[in-house]
Design a protein around this motif. Structure first.
Motif, mmCIF file in Angstrom:
data_model
loop_
_atom_site.group_PDB
_atom_site.id
_atom_site.type_symbol
_atom_site.label_atom_id
_atom_site.label_comp_id
_atom_site.label_asym_id
_atom_site.label_seq_id
_atom_site.Cartn_x
_atom_site.Cartn_y
_atom_site.Cartn_z
ATOM 1 N N SER A 113 5.099 -32.680 -41.816
ATOM 2 C CA SER A 113 5.617 -33.477 -42.713
ATOM 3 C C SER A 113 6.086 -33.045 -44.084
ATOM 4 N N ASN A 114 5.445 -32.133 -44.656
ATOM 5 C CA ASN A 114 6.066 -31.761 -45.860
ATOM 6 C C ASN A 114 7.007 -30.625 -45.843
ATOM 7 N N HIS A 115 7.506 -30.307 -44.537
ATOM 8 C CA HIS A 115 8.553 -29.234 -44.621
ATOM 9 C C HIS A 115 9.773 -29.657 -44.910
ATOM 10 N N LEU A 116 10.567 -28.886 -45.187
ATOM 11 C CA LEU A 116 12.018 -29.342 -45.567
ATOM 12 C C LEU A 116 12.993 -28.636 -44.424
ATOM 13 N N TYR A 117 12.653 -27.599 -44.138
ATOM 14 C CA TYR A 117 13.883 -26.796 -43.331
ATOM 15 C C TYR A 117 13.376 -26.817 -41.704
ATOM 16 N N PHE A 118 14.347 -27.185 -40.766
ATOM 17 C CA PHE A 118 14.021 -27.235 -39.525
ATOM 18 C C PHE A 118 15.200 -26.562 -38.681
ATOM 19 N N TYR A 119 14.455 -25.996 -37.501
ATOM 20 C CA TYR A 119 15.118 -25.038 -36.857
ATOM 21 C C TYR A 119 14.856 -25.430 -35.224
ATOM 22 N N TRP A 120 16.174 -24.928 -34.383
ATOM 23 C CA TRP A 120 15.854 -24.940 -33.026
ATOM 24 C C TRP A 120 15.987 -23.426 -32.433
ATOM 25 N N TYR A 121 15.227 -22.892 -31.873
ATOM 26 C CA TYR A 121 15.326 -21.505 -31.215
ATOM 27 C C TYR A 121 15.310 -21.682 -29.686
ATOM 28 N N ARG A 122 15.705 -20.807 -28.938
ATOM 29 C CA ARG A 122 15.517 -21.043 -27.385
ATOM 30 C C ARG A 122 15.103 -19.522 -26.885
ATOM 31 N N GLN A 123 14.284 -19.667 -25.750
ATOM 32 C CA GLN A 123 13.947 -18.322 -25.236
ATOM 33 C C GLN A 123 14.272 -18.296 -23.701
ATOM 34 N N ILE A 124 15.286 -17.499 -23.042
ATOM 35 C CA ILE A 124 15.613 -17.460 -21.815
ATOM 36 C C ILE A 124 14.641 -16.496 -21.263
ATOM 37 N N LEU A 125 13.978 -16.880 -19.895
ATOM 38 C CA LEU A 125 13.025 -16.389 -19.367
ATOM 39 C C LEU A 125 13.388 -14.618 -19.431
ATOM 40 N N GLY A 126 12.210 -14.131 -19.968
ATOM 41 C CA GLY A 126 12.227 -12.687 -20.282
ATOM 42 C C GLY A 126 12.980 -11.947 -21.126
ATOM 43 N N GLN A 127 13.531 -12.836 -21.755
ATOM 44 C CA GLN A 127 14.573 -12.492 -23.075
ATOM 45 C C GLN A 127 13.880 -12.649 -24.390
ATOM 46 N N VAL B 19 13.717 -14.370 -28.302
ATOM 47 C CA VAL B 19 13.705 -15.786 -28.874
ATOM 48 C C VAL B 19 15.106 -15.758 -29.611
ATOM 49 N N GLU B 20 16.053 -16.512 -29.490
ATOM 50 C CA GLU B 20 17.307 -16.663 -30.173
ATOM 51 C C GLU B 20 17.482 -17.727 -31.061
ATOM 52 N N PHE B 21 17.830 -17.616 -32.317
ATOM 53 C CA PHE B 21 18.240 -18.791 -33.009
ATOM 54 C C PHE B 21 19.412 -19.473 -32.730
ATOM 55 N N LEU B 22 19.336 -20.961 -32.751
ATOM 56 C CA LEU B 22 20.207 -21.783 -32.540
ATOM 57 C C LEU B 22 20.752 -22.477 -33.923
ATOM 58 N N VAL B 23 19.960 -23.133 -34.602
ATOM 59 C CA VAL B 23 20.416 -23.786 -35.777
ATOM 60 C C VAL B 23 19.483 -24.127 -36.722
ATOM 61 N N SER B 24 19.954 -24.065 -38.002
ATOM 62 C CA SER B 24 18.907 -24.602 -39.007
ATOM 63 C C SER B 24 19.413 -25.794 -39.740
ATOM 64 N N PHE B 25 18.419 -26.693 -40.140
ATOM 65 C CA PHE B 25 18.946 -28.042 -40.764
ATOM 66 C C PHE B 25 18.249 -28.087 -41.957
ATOM 67 N N TYR B 26 18.688 -28.631 -43.083
ATOM 68 C CA TYR B 26 18.222 -28.726 -44.340
ATOM 69 C C TYR B 26 19.024 -29.719 -45.030
ATOM 70 N N ASN B 27 18.179 -30.744 -45.673
ATOM 71 C CA ASN B 27 18.959 -32.192 -46.461
ATOM 72 C C ASN B 27 19.804 -32.542 -45.851
ATOM 73 N N ASN B 28 19.472 -33.065 -44.614
ATOM 74 C CA ASN B 28 20.209 -33.980 -43.450
ATOM 75 C C ASN B 28 21.661 -33.102 -42.985
ATOM 76 N N GLU B 29 21.657 -32.022 -43.081
ATOM 77 C CA GLU B 29 22.933 -31.600 -42.268
ATOM 78 C C GLU B 29 22.688 -30.069 -41.972
ATOM 79 N N ILE B 30 23.259 -29.485 -40.940
ATOM 80 C CA ILE B 30 23.392 -28.295 -40.375
ATOM 81 C C ILE B 30 23.638 -27.201 -41.576
ATOM 82 N N SER B 31 22.626 -26.108 -41.931
ATOM 83 C CA SER B 31 23.000 -25.138 -43.074
ATOM 84 C C SER B 31 23.558 -23.951 -42.249
#
Lengths: 114, 115
Positions: B27-41, B43-55
């Motif tokens: 709840s008090n965090h300000l930075y949000f992220y999505w990562y993905r991990q294809i099986l056996g590979q 973890v890869e960064f997809l996107v970061s989000f801060y202040n209501n926009e993609i950073s």
């Protein structure tokens, strides 16, 4: 070429043994993190190291950040079966880039046999 | 211990369908992220989000993907017209202090299977 190379990829040891896993890069990072990941779960943050040469201890785990901030090691003393898992290193801000995204290594799969 | 919650834990979808993966960050965090991990590979960064926009976004995060924070608590990843190669574990994460990755917390993930 992997940005972060972890070695060894697999490690199987007996309970009570000591071990060290390595995370190496040719790039400089603002910080380096170590995570542990269980099957089907998300990575769980163990430690963040920021200063070159920094050493942090978490019970039987000792983490070191290289002086040049390009590499790190994780040393486990007297390993226990509960230490079994995938250990991931992740770098932040490589080569002056973003300080907000993580770049992960492929991990070291540790098995500690009773 | 505060945690990041992701739903659903598993999602099976047909190729070409749209999926929405949901996350409730700490709840008090300000930075949000999505990562993905294809099986056996790794973890890869997809996107970061801060202040209501993609950073920042990776080259993986093309027009097929979008993120949204529709209210004060949820953070979603939408994948339009899913492809077989989108099958992976998708992890949401949040952090509080931004630089250096302090406080980074990952959810347990959504396993997406595209058939």
């Amino acid at each position: 070429t992997q940005l972060l190379e972890q070695s060894p990829q697999f490690l199987s040891i007996q309970e009570g043994e000591n071990l060290t896993v390595y995370c190496n890069s040719s790039s400089v990072f603002s910080s380096l993190q170590w995570y542990r990941q269980e099957p089907g779960e998300g990575p769980v943050l163990l430690v963040t190291v920021v200063t070159g040469g920094e050493v942090k201890k978490l019970k039987r785990l000792t983490f070191q950040f290289g002086d040049a901030r390009k590499d790190s090691s994780l040393h486990i003393t007297a390993a226990q079966p509960g230490d079994t898992g995938l250990y991931l290193c992740a770098g932040v801000g490589h080569s002056g880039g973003s300080n907000y995204k993580l770049t992960f290594g492929k991990g070291t799969l540790l098995t500690v046999n009773p | 211990e505060p945690e990041v919650t992701q739903t659903p834990s598993h999602q099976v979808t047909q190729m070409g369908q749209e999926v929405i993966l949901r996350c409730v960050p700490i709840s008090n965090h300000l930075y949000f992220y999505w990562y993905r991990q294809i099986l056996g590979q790794k973890v890869e960064f997809l996107v970061s989000f801060y202040n209501n926009e993609i950073s920042e976004k990776s080259e993986i995060f093309d027009d097929q993907f979008s993120v949204e924070r529709p209210d004060g608590s949820n953070f979603t990843l939408k994948i339009r017209s899913t492809k077989l190669e989108d099958s992976a574990m998708y992890f949401c994460a949040s952090s509080d202090q931004g630089p250096y990755g302090y406080g980074y917390t990952f959810g347990s993930g959504t396993r997406l299977t595209v058939v």
